[in-house]
Structure formats: C-alpha cells, structure tokens
Write a protein that holds these residues in place. Structure first.
Motif, PDB file in Angstrom:
ATOM      1  N   GLU A 264      61.047  67.983 -48.891  1.00 20.57           N
ATOM      2  CA  GLU A 264      61.253  68.330 -47.487  1.00 20.57           C
ATOM      3  C   GLU A 264      60.601  69.667 -47.146  1.00 20.57           C
ATOM      4  OE1 GLU A 264      64.717  67.944 -44.178  1.00 20.57           O
ATOM      5  OE2 GLU A 264      65.349  68.742 -46.123  1.00 20.57           O
ATOM      6  N   HIS A 265      60.614  70.608 -48.081  1.00 18.49           N
ATOM      7  CA  HIS A 265      59.986  71.899 -47.817  1.00 18.49           C
ATOM      8  C   HIS A 265      58.488  71.731 -47.562  1.00 18.49           C
ATOM      9  CE1 HIS A 265      59.363  76.222 -47.906  1.00 18.49           C
ATOM     10  NE2 HIS A 265      58.292  75.986 -48.651  1.00 18.49           N
ATOM     11  N   VAL A 266      57.842  70.864 -48.329  1.00 14.95           N
ATOM     12  CA  VAL A 266      56.418  70.616 -48.118  1.00 14.95           C
ATOM     13  C   VAL A 266      56.200  70.026 -46.725  1.00 14.95           C
ATOM     14  CG1 VAL A 266      54.397  69.294 -48.880  1.00 14.95           C
ATOM     15  CG2 VAL A 266      55.901  70.370 -50.571  1.00 14.95           C
ATOM     16  N   GLY A 267      57.023  69.035 -46.354  1.00 15.18           N
ATOM     17  CA  GLY A 267      56.897  68.435 -45.036  1.00 15.18           C
ATOM     18  C   GLY A 267      57.121  69.444 -43.923  1.00 15.18           C
ATOM     19  N   GLU A 268      58.139  70.288 -44.067  1.00 16.19           N
ATOM     20  CA  GLU A 268      58.429  71.278 -43.021  1.00 16.19           C
ATOM     21  C   GLU A 268      57.303  72.295 -42.908  1.00 16.19           C
ATOM     22  OE1 GLU A 268      61.547  74.905 -42.351  1.00 16.19           O
ATOM     23  OE2 GLU A 268      62.418  72.949 -42.838  1.00 16.19           O
ATOM     24  N   HIS A 269      56.771  72.743 -44.037  1.00 15.48           N
ATOM     25  CA  HIS A 269      55.669  73.710 -44.011  1.00 15.48           C
ATOM     26  C   HIS A 269      54.464  73.136 -43.263  1.00 15.48           C
ATOM     27  CE1 HIS A 269      52.930  76.872 -45.535  1.00 15.48           C
ATOM     28  NE2 HIS A 269      52.056  75.876 -45.574  1.00 15.48           N
ATOM     29  N   LEU A 270      54.108  71.892 -43.565  1.00 12.44           N
ATOM     30  CA  LEU A 270      52.961  71.268 -42.909  1.00 12.44           C
ATOM     31  C   LEU A 270      53.216  71.069 -41.419  1.00 12.44           C
ATOM     32  CD1 LEU A 270      51.969  68.622 -45.604  1.00 12.44           C
ATOM     33  CD2 LEU A 270      50.876  70.831 -45.172  1.00 12.44           C
ATOM     34  N   ALA A 271      54.441  70.651 -41.083  1.00 13.60           N
ATOM     35  CA  ALA A 271      54.782  70.436 -39.676  1.00 13.60           C
ATOM     36  C   ALA A 271      54.669  71.735 -38.891  1.00 13.60           C
ATOM     37  CB  ALA A 271      56.197  69.858 -39.561  1.00 13.60           C
ATOM     38  N   LYS A 272      55.215  72.813 -39.431  1.00 16.31           N
ATOM     39  CA  LYS A 272      55.152  74.105 -38.746  1.00 16.31           C
ATOM     40  C   LYS A 272      53.718  74.610 -38.652  1.00 16.31           C
ATOM     41  CE  LYS A 272      58.395  77.109 -39.917  1.00 16.31           C
ATOM     42  NZ  LYS A 272      59.359  77.862 -40.765  1.00 16.31           N
ATOM     43  N   ALA A 273      52.927  74.337 -39.683  1.00 13.71           N
ATOM     44  CA  ALA A 273      51.523  74.769 -39.650  1.00 13.71           C
ATOM     45  C   ALA A 273      50.769  74.064 -38.527  1.00 13.71           C
ATOM     46  CB  ALA A 273      50.859  74.487 -41.001  1.00 13.71           C
ATOM     47  N   ILE A 274      51.079  72.788 -38.289  1.00 16.68           N
ATOM     48  CA  ILE A 274      50.451  72.051 -37.196  1.00 16.68           C
ATOM     49  C   ILE A 274      50.864  72.641 -35.848  1.00 16.68           C
ATOM     50  CG2 ILE A 274      50.424  69.837 -35.993  1.00 16.68           C
ATOM     51  CD1 ILE A 274      50.650  68.535 -38.784  1.00 16.68           C
ATOM     52  N   ALA A 275      52.162  72.906 -35.692  1.00 18.16           N
ATOM     53  CA  ALA A 275      52.638  73.479 -34.433  1.00 18.16           C
ATOM     54  C   ALA A 275      52.003  74.850 -34.180  1.00 18.16           C
ATOM     55  CB  ALA A 275      54.157  73.595 -34.454  1.00 18.16           C
ATOM     56  N   ARG A 276      51.921  75.669 -35.214  1.00 15.05           N
ATOM     57  CA  ARG A 276      51.340  77.003 -35.065  1.00 15.05           C
ATOM     58  C   ARG A 276      49.858  76.928 -34.702  1.00 15.05           C
ATOM     59  NH1 ARG A 276      52.860  82.038 -36.620  1.00 15.05           N
ATOM     60  NH2 ARG A 276      54.629  81.286 -37.847  1.00 15.05           N
ATOM     61  N   ASP A 277      49.175  75.884 -35.169  1.00 12.58           N
ATOM     62  CA  ASP A 277      47.742  75.735 -34.934  1.00 12.58           C
ATOM     63  C   ASP A 277      47.460  74.844 -33.728  1.00 12.58           C
ATOM     64  OD1 ASP A 277      45.030  76.196 -35.530  1.00 12.58           O
ATOM     65  OD2 ASP A 277      44.887  74.363 -36.720  1.00 12.58           O
ATOM     66  N   GLY A 278      48.439  74.673 -32.847  1.00 10.71           N
ATOM     67  CA  GLY A 278      48.228  73.859 -31.659  1.00 10.71           C
ATOM     68  C   GLY A 278      47.030  74.347 -30.870  1.00 10.71           C
ATOM     69  N   GLU A 279      46.363  73.436 -30.203  1.00 15.22           N
ATOM     70  CA  GLU A 279      45.131  73.778 -29.479  1.00 15.22           C
ATOM     71  C   GLU A 279      45.378  74.915 -28.489  1.00 15.22           C
ATOM     72  OE1 GLU A 279      42.846  69.491 -29.733  1.00 15.22           O
ATOM     73  OE2 GLU A 279      44.121  69.922 -28.003  1.00 15.22           O
ATOM     74  N   GLY A 280      44.649  76.002 -28.666  1.00 17.94           N
ATOM     75  CA  GLY A 280      44.755  77.157 -27.792  1.00 17.94           C
ATOM     76  C   GLY A 280      45.973  78.028 -28.035  1.00 17.94           C
ATOM     77  N   ALA A 281      46.812  77.676 -29.001  1.00 17.64           N
ATOM     78  CA  ALA A 281      48.095  78.369 -29.187  1.00 17.64           C
ATOM     79  C   ALA A 281      47.910  79.794 -29.697  1.00 17.64           C
ATOM     80  CB  ALA A 281      48.973  77.585 -30.151  1.00 17.64           C
ATOM     81  N   THR A 282      48.831  80.657 -29.277  1.00 17.62           N
ATOM     82  CA  THR A 282      48.890  82.019 -29.810  1.00 17.62           C
ATOM     83  C   THR A 282      50.210  82.301 -30.518  1.00 17.62           C
ATOM     84  OG1 THR A 282      49.828  82.984 -27.777  1.00 17.62           O
ATOM     85  CG2 THR A 282      47.424  82.822 -27.917  1.00 17.62           C
TER      86      THR A 282
END
Length: 406
Positions: A264-282
């Motif tokens: 689950e930690h691997v899944g959560e890390h990847l999920a958060k990385a996607i959210a943080r890298d959202g298009e145009g996101a700061t």
C-alpha cells in the motif's frame, strides 16, 4: 502497526528478483524522449490488473484483460507513449494484438503472458512500422538496471518520473515491492486514473494478488484527482515473480499485514506523485476527512473537496477561503450534521462546530504558499476516515490542454 518496510533509495521496478526493463525512442513522440518500453520477468509471474471505468476502453486494455484471463500469469509488459490507441476501431484492436505477438516473439514468452498498455493522443492509428522496429530493438535494451529507461518511456505530459521500491522481511527473506507510474492529466478517481506497473519477488498467488490490488487501488489510486476526467487507457498491472523464497502469502500468513502495508505504501507514493505532478500544478493538496458516518462517506467527501475547481483555484491563489471547502462538503451527497463541522488548513483552525473562527490571515497566506497544503475536515458523526490527494488549478493547466495535440 509500526512500519516494517524499508525504502530502497535507488530501487526501481527491476530491483525485485527476476525482472529486467528498458526503453527506447521509436518515433511515436515528436521529441527524442523514449516512447516504447518493457518490463520482462525471468519466469511466468502471478499477475493482476485493474482498469478504467470509462465506457470507451482502449484496445490495449482489452488485450491485457484477455492475457490475464488465461491463467492469471504475465511474463512481460509492453508499453508505448505518444499514442493511446483508443477509439481506433477494429484496426486498433488488431494493432494491440499485434503488439502482444511482437513482444512475445521478441522476448521469447507466450503471447498470453504479455500485457500491452498505451498512452497519448486518442483517436489516431498507431504507426505500426515504427512500433515493429522498436519492439525488435527492445530485447538488447533490457537490463537489470533499466528501470529509469522504462520510466521515461511511459511519460506523456509528466514533468518527472514516478517510481519507488521498498523492502520488507517475510519468513526471514528480503521481499521487494516496486512500482513505476505515469499520469499528469485526465486524472480523476474512477479506478486507477493512470498507468501503473508494480513488480514484486514475493511468492503470492494471482487470486490473492488481485484482491490486494483491488483494495490498495481503492485507498490510493482511486483517491487522486487532477482535473475530473477519467482516461480511456488507465490501468495498473502487478507481477509477482515468486523468487524471494518466502512461503506463499495469503491473508492467513502471519506477516500478511506487513506485506500489505508495504504494498500500500508503494501505491500511495505513486498516487501522490501523480497528483503532485498534475498538469500545470504548483502544489499538492491532501484532504483528510474524519468523523464521517462510514469510510465510504469519508472517501466521497474527501474526493469532492479535492476535486472542486473552486477549492483548487483558492489553493493556487493562496486564498484561505474555507467557504469553498464547506460548500464542497455539503454537496458531496453524504450525511452531514450542519452544526458540527470543523475545518483546518494545516494547523490553522478556520471553522469549529460549523461556526467561523477568527484566524491570522497572514499566517494562512504563508501556509498556503507552500508546496503542500493539508486540509482537515472533521464531521463529528462517526468513525469514517479517508484521505484524498490532488493539486491546484493553474493557468498552465489550460495552456497545456488547449494545445495537447499540437
């Protein structure tokens, strides 16, 4: 439970025993970045997958489903970026099956042991001449340290690669779980909302792996949003080589919980990385809802808040406008006591028992200028709790998507 896993700083999808990976540029992208990649296992691996709930599922998803339906085993995953092979009719499906056949021949594995994934522009036929040449060249690119090349090959509008590897001890044996993902736009909780590829050397059956992936998807990949759009191509696939030497893992295994927590930690890390890298996101936005009548209610409310364009815009502007948050709570379609809601921005209380609290506007401004914003909502109605992740909404999001095909 105390965390029993260790993060491997330089680990990637090839760290678990039995895996090689690689990538190359075959001409699907206009740039010279890698656009074709593969992960190959030394042995047929127990496997599982989850897929987008979009009604228009791309051809590669149907091919991957067919492979997994034939015994729950995979030995290779072939991925291209730059072209989604979605809404491409009978020719698109034929091309996806040809990709599976090409990979099987190139890697020396059974066709039914190959998964196929694609990401990129919807509605354009795959240039199969380029794909054929690329697949033919892939075997010599497969390496035990090829995880970075694979990560590059799956990116589209992503700005950064997303990967993680952890180690956990099971039956006295070091067991590794690793993952790589791509995702930046067309991200909304409705399955995986991305492409994700997990590898592990744990001994675990396909049925148990599928159940675990389903549960982890619900608590991680299904709890992110960037723009409210669910893609036609989203999937997560996991392969387990079984080469770590542990006794087969099931929920009855005494160390199942340790393995589940690491997974689950691997899944959560990847999920958060996607959210943080959202298009145009700061900024990364993390919303935690507590005190809901159920876990499902908490998840629904957290997703509504983090997906609100008004909340996302306020975070971008560093505006402590808690009214947008309470409005999202109220429209989530879940039970709410309108007299008992608390809201915090980080440690700054803005609402207590549904009544405004005087707070330091300057301190709130400085907090919201940070690169991670935590929103806490307590409904004081029950024990339901959930966390969702997203990002702010910026001018750059519109710029990127206004010219996606050009």
């Amino acid at each position: 439970m105390k965390e029993q896993y260790t993060i491997i700083p330089d680990g990637n999808v090839t760290t678990p025993a039995g895996f090689r990976a690689g990538g190359l540029h075959c001409g699907l992208k206009k740039t010279d970045r890698h656009d074709l990649g593969a992960i190959v296992c030394d042995v047929p691996a127990a496997a599982a997958g989850v897929y987008t709930l979009n009604a228009f599922q791309a051809a590669p998803l149907r091919v991957t489903k067919a492979s997994l339906a034939d015994g729950g085993k995979l030995q290779a995953v072939l991925v291209n970026s730059g072209n989604a092979n979605a809404c491409t009719g009978e020719q698109g499906e034929a091309d996806a099956y040809e990709m599976r056949a090409l990979a099987a021949a190139a890697f020396g594995v059974e066709e039914s042991h190959v998964a196929v994934a694609s990401t990129g522009v919807i509605g354009e036929p795959l240039p199969m001449g380029k794909v054929r040449a690329g697949v033919a060249a892939l075997p010599e690119r497969l390496k035990a340290d090829g995880g970075d090349d694979f990560c590059q090959a799956i990116l589209t509008t992503d700005l950064v690669q997303k990967s993680l590897c952890v180690r956990v001890e099971i039956d006295g044996k070091p067991v590794h779980i690793a993952g790589a993902a791509k995702g930046s736009g067309m991200i909304h909780p409705n399955m995986a909302t991305m492409l994700g590829f997990l590898t592990t050397d744990a001994a675990i059956g396909s049925e148990q792996l599928q159940q675990l992936l389903n549960a982890v998807t619900d608590s991680t990949f299904n709890m992110i949003t960037v723009d409210g759009d669910t893609s036609t191509n989203d999937m997560v696939v996991v392969m387990a080589s079984g080469l770590a030497g542990n006794a087969p893992l099931t929920p009855e295994h005494p160390q199942w919980e340790a393995f589940r927590a690491a997974f689950e930690h691997v899944g959560e890390h990847l999920a958060k990385a996607i959210a943080r890298d959202g298009e145009g996101a700061t900024k990364l936005i993390e919303v935690t809802v507590a005190g809901a009548v159920s876990g499902d209610a908490a998840r629904a409310i957290a997703k509504t808040i983090v997906g609100s364009s008004l909340v996302k815009s306020a975070v971008y502007g560093a505006d402590a406008n808690w009214g947008r948050i309470i409005a999202a709570v109220g429209r989530a379609g879940q039970p709410v006591n309108v007299d008992t809601v608390d809201i915090r921005l980080g440690d700054i209380v803005t609402l207590r028992a549904s009544q405004p609290v005087k707070f330091d506007e300057e301190a709130a401004l400085e907090y919201l200028k940070g690169d991670t914003v935590h929103i806490h909502v307590d409904l004081h109605m029950g024990t339901g709790r959930a966390t969702a992740w997203g990002c702010d909404l910026t001018y750059d999001y519109v710029r990127i998507n206004a010219a996606y095909r050009t």
